[in-house]
Design a protein around this motif. Structure first.
Motif, mmCIF file in Angstrom:
data_model
loop_
_atom_site.group_PDB
_atom_site.id
_atom_site.type_symbol
_atom_site.label_atom_id
_atom_site.label_comp_id
_atom_site.label_asym_id
_atom_site.label_seq_id
_atom_site.Cartn_x
_atom_site.Cartn_y
_atom_site.Cartn_z
ATOM 1 N N ALA A 100 1.041 -1.158 -0.226
ATOM 2 C CA ALA A 100 0.120 0.087 -0.028
ATOM 3 C C ALA A 100 0.771 1.292 0.143
ATOM 4 O O ALA A 100 0.389 2.626 -0.303
ATOM 5 N N GLN A 160 -1.969 0.072 -6.007
ATOM 6 C CA GLN A 160 -2.949 0.882 -5.478
ATOM 7 C C GLN A 160 -3.542 2.085 -6.147
ATOM 8 O O GLN A 160 -2.766 2.901 -6.639
ATOM 9 N N ILE A 172 2.783 6.673 3.106
ATOM 10 C CA ILE A 172 1.393 6.123 3.219
ATOM 11 C C ILE A 172 0.640 7.176 2.101
ATOM 12 O O ILE A 172 1.105 8.511 2.006
ATOM 13 N N SER A 173 -0.232 6.755 1.450
ATOM 14 C CA SER A 173 -0.836 7.488 0.236
ATOM 15 C C SER A 173 -1.801 8.761 0.818
ATOM 16 O O SER A 173 -2.094 8.380 2.122
ATOM 17 N N HIS A 180 -4.642 9.383 0.272
ATOM 18 C CA HIS A 180 -6.133 8.919 0.388
ATOM 19 C C HIS A 180 -6.161 7.851 1.647
ATOM 20 O O HIS A 180 -7.370 8.042 2.126
ATOM 21 N N ASP A 181 -5.296 7.046 1.648
ATOM 22 C CA ASP A 181 -5.082 6.202 2.743
ATOM 23 C C ASP A 181 -5.056 6.886 4.092
ATOM 24 O O ASP A 181 -5.646 6.430 4.966
ATOM 25 N N GLN A 215 -8.429 8.410 4.964
ATOM 26 C CA GLN A 215 -9.290 7.256 5.410
ATOM 27 C C GLN A 215 -8.975 6.796 6.842
ATOM 28 O O GLN A 215 -10.075 6.816 7.765
#
Length: 386
Positions: A82, A182, A217-218, A220-221, A224
């Motif tokens: 991820a 991802q 970490i992205s 988007h992640d 969330q």
């Protein structure tokens, strides 16, 4: 230096050493043994497949056609699929461009001692510029310098090995239930916490700009993750509330034989819409609401409603119409115990349409009332406290 000063200095040094040691150990990876085994097996499979393909496609390569940075690439692709640093473009372009930069720096500078730091620094700058930051890329640049590699080294074996590992990672991760690569949706689905989100996408962007560091970490992640954490914290805090924590107390009640005019006047003065009806022991026997009064005054017919309501409240003593709350009250009352969790009452207010719920103690006596206003205040306090 006195003994006291020496002891104080020693204490501070020991404290710094302990903090450094704790920081050096890191937070650890909180994953299951199954996930560790999945990542370890996948990395091994990726390296084996890369070696076999390199041997088939370029049999003249030494050391089974592998280069050391591929081990680090395998860790990212199989253990943290991820991560933005593990995605196909960063892996392929990061390793290849960095190796090419290393080979070119050696040719331009000549001295490996000078070319090595220059190559690593330029490789990092190029990866940032091309949006392909990949940690093993720094090792690829350094390896190209230390081995005296030619520019072709960047394509075979570096690009070839990386491509095979990425393709193996796509297959293996999907077979084992991990999304790779991802894909960030154009309109990412947001989790639906019970409470409104306390931050917006713009707030998150501002925080990331202020942090000004690369996160593994992205975006988007991360968004969330923060939203789910916020929702979990809200549910935990709201889930701990009980009826006794938010109820209106002491309750305003009326006896069974309370005259209608008296009850109506009480509701108007206190600006409330319901009164629990109790017996002499404070045990609930019903509830009288504004709706009960309107029903008796023939509410569906709006014309002359005020006149009919005044007629209802007037005492006649002739027994032709109700004169006490006990005659018009609703006898089937939804109640709750003082120890009951508030979260259990939410469906009663949101779905069943209740507006007032009397709260009883262990002896079934009315000790409070929960209204929609009480519930809203509790929600507001919980959100602010979060």
């Amino acid at each position: 230096m006195t003994d006291g000063s020496s002891a104080g200095l020693r204490t501070r040094l020991e404290a710094h050493v302990r903090r450094f040691a704790r920081a050096g150990l890191g937070a650890g990876s909180r994953v299951s043994r199954r996930e560790i085994a999945r990542a370890a097996l996948g990395s091994a499979v990726g390296i084996v497949v890369a070696a076999l393909m390199a041997h088939l496609l370029a049999p003249g390569l030494p050391a089974a056609g592998l280069v050391a940075p591929m081990g680090a690439t395998a860790v990212l692709v199989f253990a943290v699929p991820a991560s933005p640093l593990a995605q196909p473009w960063p892996a392929l372009a990061g390793n290849t461009v960095s190796a090419l930069v290393g080979a070119l720096c050696l040719r331009l500078v000549g001295d490996p001692a000078l070319a090595a730091p220059l190559a690593v620094g330029l490789a990092i700058a190029c990866m940032f510029a091309l949006r392909c930051l990949h940690p093993p890329g720094g090792a690829s640049a350094l390896l190209a310098v230390l081995t005296g590699a030619q520019p072709g080294f960047a394509f075979s074996p570096v690009l070839l090995d990386t491509l095979v590992i990425v393709l193996a990672g796509i297959a293996y991760n999907r077979l084992t239930g991990r999304a790779y690569p991802q894909a960030v949706p154009l309109h990412p689905a947001r989790p639906e916490p019970q409470a409104p989100a306390r931050f917006t996408a713009a707030d998150l962007d501002a925080a990331l700009a202020h942090y000004d560091q690369v996160l593994d970490i992205s975006r988007h992640d991360l968004e969330q993750l923060l939203q789910f954490a916020e929702a979990a914290a809200y549910e935990r805090k709201f889930g701990e509330l009980r009826c006794r924590d938010i109820m209106s107390a002491p309750p305003l009640t009326v006896p069974f034989g309370c005259p209608l005019a008296e009850a109506w006047q009480l509701m108007r003065e206190r600006r409330i819409k319901a009164l629990p009806v109790v017996d002499k022991s404070q045990h609930i026997v019903g509830i009288v609401t504004v709706a009960d009064f309107m029903k008796q005054a023939d509410f569906p017919t709006v014309e002359g409603l005020g006149k009919r309501l005044r007629r209802l409240l007037r005492v006649t003593g002739r027994g032709k119409r109700p004169e006490t709350v006990g005659e018009i009250m609703t006898r089937e009352v939804r109640i709750a115990s003082a120890d009951r969790f508030i979260s259990e009452l939410l469906p009663l207010f949101s779905d069943a349409g209740h507006h007032h719920i009397p709260v009883l103690d262990g002896e079934r006596r009315v000790v409070g009332v929960i209204t929609q206003s009480d519930l809203i205040r509790a929600l507001h306090r919980t959100v602010r406290a979060g």
